[in-house]
Design a protein around this motif. Sequence first.
Motif, PDB file in Angstrom:
ATOM      1  N   ALA A   1      38.719  72.465  19.841  1.00  0.00           N
ATOM      2  CA  ALA A   1      39.707  71.485  19.191  1.00  0.00           C
ATOM      3  C   ALA A   1      40.765  71.227  19.933  1.00  0.00           C
ATOM      4  O   ALA A   1      41.353  70.414  20.198  1.00  0.00           O
ATOM      5  N   ARG A   2      41.186  72.576  20.759  1.00  0.00           N
ATOM      6  CA  ARG A   2      42.630  72.385  21.580  1.00  0.00           C
ATOM      7  C   ARG A   2      42.005  71.253  23.004  1.00  0.00           C
ATOM      8  O   ARG A   2      43.038  70.610  23.228  1.00  0.00           O
ATOM      9  N   ALA A   3      40.882  71.904  23.484  1.00  0.00           N
ATOM     10  CA  ALA A   3      40.541  70.979  24.497  1.00  0.00           C
ATOM     11  C   ALA A   3      40.423  69.374  24.147  1.00  0.00           C
ATOM     12  O   ALA A   3      40.915  68.647  24.924  1.00  0.00           O
ATOM     13  N   ARG A   4      39.857  69.135  23.031  1.00  0.00           N
ATOM     14  CA  ARG A   4      39.688  67.748  22.846  1.00  0.00           C
ATOM     15  C   ARG A   4      40.749  67.012  22.577  1.00  0.00           C
ATOM     16  O   ARG A   4      41.312  65.857  23.116  1.00  0.00           O
ATOM     17  N   TYR A   5      41.892  67.680  21.882  1.00  0.00           N
ATOM     18  CA  TYR A   5      43.120  67.015  21.661  1.00  0.00           C
ATOM     19  C   TYR A   5      43.933  66.930  22.955  1.00  0.00           C
ATOM     20  O   TYR A   5      44.508  65.790  23.405  1.00  0.00           O
ATOM     21  N   THR A   6      43.767  67.881  23.896  1.00  0.00           N
ATOM     22  CA  THR A   6      44.447  67.953  25.166  1.00  0.00           C
ATOM     23  C   THR A   6      43.691  66.687  26.014  1.00  0.00           C
ATOM     24  O   THR A   6      44.743  66.188  26.693  1.00  0.00           O
ATOM     25  N   ALA A   7      42.606  66.549  25.975  1.00  0.00           N
ATOM     26  CA  ALA A   7      41.861  65.695  26.908  1.00  0.00           C
ATOM     27  C   ALA A   7      42.231  64.163  26.238  1.00  0.00           C
ATOM     28  O   ALA A   7      42.588  63.264  27.114  1.00  0.00           O
ATOM     29  N   ALA A   8      42.481  64.064  25.177  1.00  0.00           N
ATOM     30  CA  ALA A   8      42.834  62.639  24.455  1.00  0.00           C
ATOM     31  C   ALA A   8      44.474  62.371  24.821  1.00  0.00           C
ATOM     32  O   ALA A   8      44.614  61.257  24.641  1.00  0.00           O
ATOM     33  N   ARG A   9      45.045  63.423  25.346  1.00  0.00           N
ATOM     34  CA  ARG A   9      46.543  63.140  25.736  1.00  0.00           C
ATOM     35  C   ARG A   9      46.645  62.742  26.962  1.00  0.00           C
ATOM     36  O   ARG A   9      47.522  62.763  27.600  1.00  0.00           O
ATOM     37  N   GLY A  10      45.267  62.745  27.745  1.00  0.00           N
ATOM     38  CA  GLY A  10      45.340  62.074  29.114  1.00  0.00           C
ATOM     39  C   GLY A  10      45.065  63.281  30.346  1.00  0.00           C
ATOM     40  O   GLY A  10      45.346  63.087  31.530  1.00  0.00           O
TER      41      GLY A  10
END
Length: 241
Positions: free
Chosen positions: A56-65
């Motif tokens: 979940a943290r990884a996906r959120y961070t990736a969506a932030r660029g």
Amino acid sequence: MHFTSEQRLDDGVLEREFTLGEIPGTLWTPGSTAPAPLILMAHNNGLPKAEPRLVARARYTAARGYAVATIDAAGCGDRPRSAADEQARADLRRAMQAGEPVDEIFESFIGPLVEKAVPEWQTTLDALLELPEIGGPVGYSGGWTALGIRLAVVEPRIAAAGFFAGGYVPRAQGEEARQVTIPLLFLLQWDDEGNPRQRALDLFDAFGSKEKTLHANLGGHTGTPWFELEDGCRFLDRHLK
């Protein structure tokens, strides 16, 4: 690096599984085409890369660029465990169930795990930075604080780090904390049942960084508020973008 699967997620993030020799990993990259800064993300003391909170943290961070990568440490996930690993885990479970002190067991288990993991993370970092979709700079974010400390000391490509204070830090990495000088965000759960508060505060004090920030929240080990992830991305934005 050999990619074994890929899928485009609803938020536009591309999730790919890879292998690098014996090392299995996952890479998340944003939907944009510009080379992205890279975040190395490791879960607490080498838990599997598929652990839901890490994903979940990884996906959120990736969506932030950001490009975000994680790997399974030796003996974690699907990687085989040695007899010594199995014994250490069994000793730890028994001691925790009996309410006995566990620091020495953690010391004997996590210290060698860090020693094995650091070269694998550096090999992974070398391969990731060769990909055209990843440009750098590089940050570290994760609950495996002991690993993050060692990487921050030995790996000059890491420019900033976010640590969770929930995992045991061996004495060697506690001493190395004084050599960590990059910008640092340190998250502490005030009521963490597995990590005495004063030990976490002492570790924060030991870091040699001139720019270091401590966020403390009420709650137990897994109760870190979701908004800290957003704050963590703002911290990364300041230092990596």
